[in-house]
Structure formats: C-alpha cells, structure tokens
Write a protein that holds these residues in place. Structure first.
Motif, PDB file in Angstrom:
ATOM      1  N   UNK A 172      92.248 -26.255 -40.200  1.00  0.00           N
ATOM      2  CA  UNK A 172      90.924 -26.393 -41.097  1.00  0.00           C
ATOM      3  C   UNK A 172      91.146 -26.381 -42.553  1.00  0.00           C
ATOM      4  N   UNK A 173      90.298 -27.207 -43.219  1.00  0.00           N
ATOM      5  CA  UNK A 173      90.030 -26.839 -44.556  1.00  0.00           C
ATOM      6  C   UNK A 173      88.699 -26.276 -44.904  1.00  0.00           C
ATOM      7  N   UNK A 174      88.331 -25.196 -45.772  1.00  0.00           N
ATOM      8  CA  UNK A 174      87.047 -25.098 -45.847  1.00  0.00           C
ATOM      9  C   UNK A 174      86.925 -24.274 -47.289  1.00  0.00           C
ATOM     10  N   UNK A 179      83.818 -12.652 -46.570  1.00  0.00           N
ATOM     11  CA  UNK A 179      85.029 -12.034 -45.988  1.00  0.00           C
ATOM     12  C   UNK A 179      85.748 -13.040 -44.604  1.00  0.00           C
ATOM     13  N   UNK A 180      86.682 -13.616 -44.562  1.00  0.00           N
ATOM     14  CA  UNK A 180      87.020 -14.447 -43.517  1.00  0.00           C
ATOM     15  C   UNK A 180      86.022 -15.431 -42.800  1.00  0.00           C
ATOM     16  N   UNK A 181      85.070 -15.780 -43.652  1.00  0.00           N
ATOM     17  CA  UNK A 181      84.127 -16.948 -43.037  1.00  0.00           C
ATOM     18  C   UNK A 181      84.192 -18.302 -44.089  1.00  0.00           C
ATOM     19  N   UNK A 182      84.358 -19.217 -43.332  1.00  0.00           N
ATOM     20  CA  UNK A 182      84.498 -20.478 -44.366  1.00  0.00           C
ATOM     21  C   UNK A 182      83.569 -21.629 -43.663  1.00  0.00           C
ATOM     22  N   UNK A 183      83.103 -22.522 -44.725  1.00  0.00           N
ATOM     23  CA  UNK A 183      82.097 -23.705 -44.106  1.00  0.00           C
ATOM     24  C   UNK A 183      83.510 -24.865 -44.001  1.00  0.00           C
ATOM     25  N   UNK A 184      83.263 -25.292 -42.694  1.00  0.00           N
ATOM     26  CA  UNK A 184      84.505 -26.342 -42.757  1.00  0.00           C
ATOM     27  C   UNK A 184      84.309 -27.612 -43.433  1.00  0.00           C
ATOM     28  N   UNK A 185      85.137 -28.043 -44.184  1.00  0.00           N
ATOM     29  CA  UNK A 185      85.098 -29.384 -44.704  1.00  0.00           C
ATOM     30  C   UNK A 185      86.203 -30.346 -44.136  1.00  0.00           C
ATOM     31  N   UNK A 186      87.148 -29.706 -43.723  1.00  0.00           N
ATOM     32  CA  UNK A 186      87.962 -30.985 -42.908  1.00  0.00           C
ATOM     33  C   UNK A 186      88.625 -30.095 -41.739  1.00  0.00           C
ATOM     34  N   UNK A 187      89.197 -31.001 -40.851  1.00  0.00           N
ATOM     35  CA  UNK A 187      89.909 -30.617 -39.798  1.00  0.00           C
ATOM     36  C   UNK A 187      90.883 -31.652 -39.322  1.00  0.00           C
ATOM     37  N   UNK A 188      92.076 -31.291 -38.755  1.00  0.00           N
ATOM     38  CA  UNK A 188      93.064 -32.344 -38.313  1.00  0.00           C
ATOM     39  C   UNK A 188      93.699 -31.809 -37.179  1.00  0.00           C
ATOM     40  N   UNK A 189      93.862 -32.465 -36.344  1.00  0.00           N
ATOM     41  CA  UNK A 189      94.379 -32.100 -34.935  1.00  0.00           C
ATOM     42  C   UNK A 189      95.961 -32.122 -35.120  1.00  0.00           C
ATOM     43  N   UNK A 190      96.722 -31.131 -34.774  1.00  0.00           N
ATOM     44  CA  UNK A 190      98.199 -31.015 -34.778  1.00  0.00           C
ATOM     45  C   UNK A 190      98.973 -31.742 -35.784  1.00  0.00           C
ATOM     46  N   UNK A 191      98.371 -31.272 -37.208  1.00  0.00           N
ATOM     47  CA  UNK A 191      99.158 -32.135 -38.346  1.00  0.00           C
ATOM     48  C   UNK A 191     100.644 -31.839 -38.464  1.00  0.00           C
ATOM     49  N   UNK A 192     101.387 -32.532 -39.165  1.00  0.00           N
ATOM     50  CA  UNK A 192     102.662 -32.232 -39.551  1.00  0.00           C
ATOM     51  C   UNK A 192     102.464 -31.327 -40.687  1.00  0.00           C
ATOM     52  N   UNK A 193     103.464 -30.377 -41.094  1.00  0.00           N
ATOM     53  CA  UNK A 193     103.227 -29.504 -41.970  1.00  0.00           C
ATOM     54  C   UNK A 193     102.806 -29.831 -43.290  1.00  0.00           C
ATOM     55  N   UNK A 194     103.557 -31.092 -43.586  1.00  0.00           N
ATOM     56  CA  UNK A 194     103.132 -31.758 -45.003  1.00  0.00           C
ATOM     57  C   UNK A 194     101.880 -32.480 -45.196  1.00  0.00           C
ATOM     58  N   UNK A 195     101.042 -32.697 -44.157  1.00  0.00           N
ATOM     59  CA  UNK A 195      99.912 -33.134 -43.964  1.00  0.00           C
ATOM     60  C   UNK A 195      98.888 -32.244 -43.668  1.00  0.00           C
ATOM     61  N   UNK A 243      80.923 -23.711 -38.825  1.00  0.00           N
ATOM     62  CA  UNK A 243      81.976 -22.358 -39.484  1.00  0.00           C
ATOM     63  C   UNK A 243      83.110 -22.062 -39.000  1.00  0.00           C
ATOM     64  N   UNK A 244      84.115 -21.651 -39.694  1.00  0.00           N
ATOM     65  CA  UNK A 244      85.454 -21.180 -39.342  1.00  0.00           C
ATOM     66  C   UNK A 244      85.477 -19.846 -39.423  1.00  0.00           C
ATOM     67  N   UNK A 245      85.888 -18.776 -38.631  1.00  0.00           N
ATOM     68  CA  UNK A 245      86.043 -17.296 -38.830  1.00  0.00           C
ATOM     69  C   UNK A 245      87.194 -16.832 -38.415  1.00  0.00           C
ATOM     70  N   UNK A 246      87.966 -16.128 -39.269  1.00  0.00           N
ATOM     71  CA  UNK A 246      88.963 -15.195 -39.260  1.00  0.00           C
ATOM     72  C   UNK A 246      88.740 -13.993 -38.613  1.00  0.00           C
ATOM     73  N   UNK A 247      88.951 -14.045 -36.997  1.00  0.00           N
ATOM     74  CA  UNK A 247      88.413 -12.927 -36.428  1.00  0.00           C
ATOM     75  C   UNK A 247      89.279 -11.543 -36.626  1.00  0.00           C
ATOM     76  N   UNK A 248      88.602 -10.599 -36.058  1.00  0.00           N
ATOM     77  CA  UNK A 248      89.549  -9.339 -35.957  1.00  0.00           C
ATOM     78  C   UNK A 248      90.114  -9.107 -34.756  1.00  0.00           C
ATOM     79  N   UNK A 249      91.278  -8.729 -34.718  1.00  0.00           N
ATOM     80  CA  UNK A 249      91.977  -8.431 -33.489  1.00  0.00           C
ATOM     81  C   UNK A 249      93.338  -9.212 -33.287  1.00  0.00           C
TER      82      UNK A 249
END
Ligand code: UTP
Length: 273
Positions: A172-174, A179-195, A243-249
């Motif tokens: 994702x990009x967001x 703390x740890x919470x993003x509003x998603x603006x972009x999402x790419x499935x299995x991108x190459x690192x440069x993309x 939303x995208x959430x960087x969870x604890x654990x």
C-alpha cells in the motif's frame, strides 16, 4: 459488533508439497495445535464467534476438526489424555462453524465472494490462517475490531517488510492518520521492488464492509487470471475509505517452509513450554 469471520482455506498449499498432497496446509501442527486453530482462537477472542470456512476438495479434515470426535473422546474419557482436548472443546462451545465450497480456485477475491451466503450484509473479519499472528496483549483482529468501531470502513493489516521481499505481497501507499494507521491511497499486488509504492505489505487479516461483494463481482480477473482482493480494495479505497493498520504483535508466514519452522520454534519456546 462484528460477529462473523471468514477463513478462505481452499488453496492448494503447493509450497508444502508433498505434505499437502492429501492434507490441508491449515492442519499443519504448530507444536501441538493446527495452524487454523490459532486463527480461530484469534477471531473468537475478537468477538467473531460465527466462523465461515471457504473450503475446497481435500479439506474435509478442517470440518472434522471443528466437530466432536465421538470415538476418540469416548476412548480417552476418564484418562489423563482428556486434558489435551480441553482447549479445542472450549473453542467448539464458543463458536458456530459453517462451510461453503469454492469449486474452482479463482483467487482470494473469488473465495471471499463464495463466502457471501455465510456472511450477509454485515461487516466481517477475514483470516488467512497461514499467517500466524501472536501478541502478548490483544490479538490483531481485536485491535482491528476496535479501530472499526471508530472508523466504520474496511481495514487491512500491514507490516513493514524488507524492500527485496515486497514482490510476495500486496503493498500500500497511504496518508498517515495516527500511530500506525494510514488511509490507503494506492495498492499494488506483488510489485517488483522498483515499482512498489512503499514497503508496507498487506498480511492475512482484514475487516471488510459488505459493499466489497459488489465490487468483487464487477472486478475483472487480474494477475494470474485470478480475482485479486487487492484490486477490489483499491476500488473501495477510491470510492470511500480503506484503512491500513500496522498492528502490534508478531507475524509468521507459515505459508512458507522457513516461516513455518520459525513459528514452530517460537511457539515451542515461548508459548508451549
Ligand atoms: P496463497 O496464495 O497462499 O495460496 O493463498 P495457497 O494455495 O494457500 O498456497 P501456495 O502458494 O500454493 O503454497 C492465500 C490464501 O487464500 C486462500 C488460500 O487457502 C490461502 O489461505 N485461497 C486462495 C482460496 O481460498 N481460494 C483461492 O482460489 C485462492
């Protein structure tokens, strides 16, 4: 507030062949409990007591596991072995377990659509049980259910991964909200690192609002000719909010042999002993 959780378990688990030739990878033991039980415990802890499995051929062992085993239980009744079944018995009493079959493996999006009759018009959780998530405090789904109460929109769990492994994930990009919470603006499935838009990778925990079903229906197959959940979530994000959430654990990728071994060692040393 969220009472149901879907477990798509129809995949072939090819990374574990030959073990998964005739048994579901979700039944691989992490020490003495099958992988899927950890996910079900996490869902029930979060209040999601109706569990729906999207199964496929060769997955009957999962249905049998979430049922009583009359002969076995009769055989060990009254012996000290009975204690080892206590955990799963308690879990069975706390949940309702339903199944629907995905006849063709057309991807995670399609698997979720197959679960629609079990879910109805309500928000629901999704667990990919090959991602084993452990936390000393509240479980990942409990953390996400709490966020849902505040924001009322779909939420995906994310984790920072090394840039060289982003191509194994949806990324994702967001816009950071707190703390740890993003509003998603972009999402790419299995991108190459440069993309890749970032190194924030989606892992196997979601809360989805039911408008996702219509979006899946209108989404054409993407990568590998499968209906990718990532594509449908991006549409949902563009039309409203995800939303995208960087969870604890901690999270272990038990879909891969190395992640599975790491999980077994961790659970043996930190949970089992
Ligand atoms: P994976 O991509 O991990 O595939 O699916 P897999 O078949 O389980 O494993 P490998 O890669 O062949 O080793 C992610 C999740 O989505 C489910 C899988 O069961 C897994 O939990 N899934 C995937 C379905 O239920 N149906 C599908 O058509 C595809």
């Amino acid at each position: 507030m969220i009472g149901k959780c879907l477990f798509p378990v129809a995949g072939y688990g090819t990374r574990f062949l030959p073990a998964t030739k005739s048994m579901p990878k979700e039944m691989l033991p992490v020490v003495n409990k099958p992988l899927v039980q950890y996910g079900v415990e996490e869902a029930i802890e979060a209040g999601m007591s109706t569990i729906g499995f999207v199964t496929g051929r060769g997955k009957r062992a999962i249905a049998d596991y979430f049922d009583i085993s009359y002969e076995l239980e009769h055989q060990i009744a009254g012996s000290d072995k009975e204690a080892s079944l206590e955990g799963i018995r308690r879990l069975l009493d706390r949940g309702v377990f339903t199944m629907v079959r995905q006849r063709e493996m057309k991807g995670l999006g399609h698997a979720i659509l197959t679960g629609e009759p079990l879910l109805g018009n309500e928000p629901f959780g999704v667990v990919l049980s090959d991602d084993l998530c452990l936390n000393e405090g509240p479980g990942v789904l409990t953390q996400m259910a709490e966020l849902f109460r505040q924001f009322r929109c779909s939420i995906v769990a994310i984790q920072e991964v090394p840039m060289e492994s982003v191509s194994n994930y949806g990324v994702i990009a967001g816009e950071p909200l707190k703390n740890g919470l993003y509003r998603v603006e972009d999402m790419v499935e299995k991108p190459a690192p440069q993309d890749a838009p970032s190194n924030l990778a989606i892992i196997g925990r979601y809360i989805l609002t039911p408008d996702i079903f219509d979006i899946i229906r209108e989404t054409p197959p993407g990568k590998n000719d499968e209906v990718q959940l990532t594509d449908t979530l991006l549409t949902q994000a563009e039309r409203g909010c995800v939303l995208a959430y960087k969870f604890e654990g901690r999270r272990f990728d038990c879909g891969s042999v190395s992640g599975y071994i790491e999980a077994v060692n961790f659970v043996y040393e930190n949970v089992y002993l």
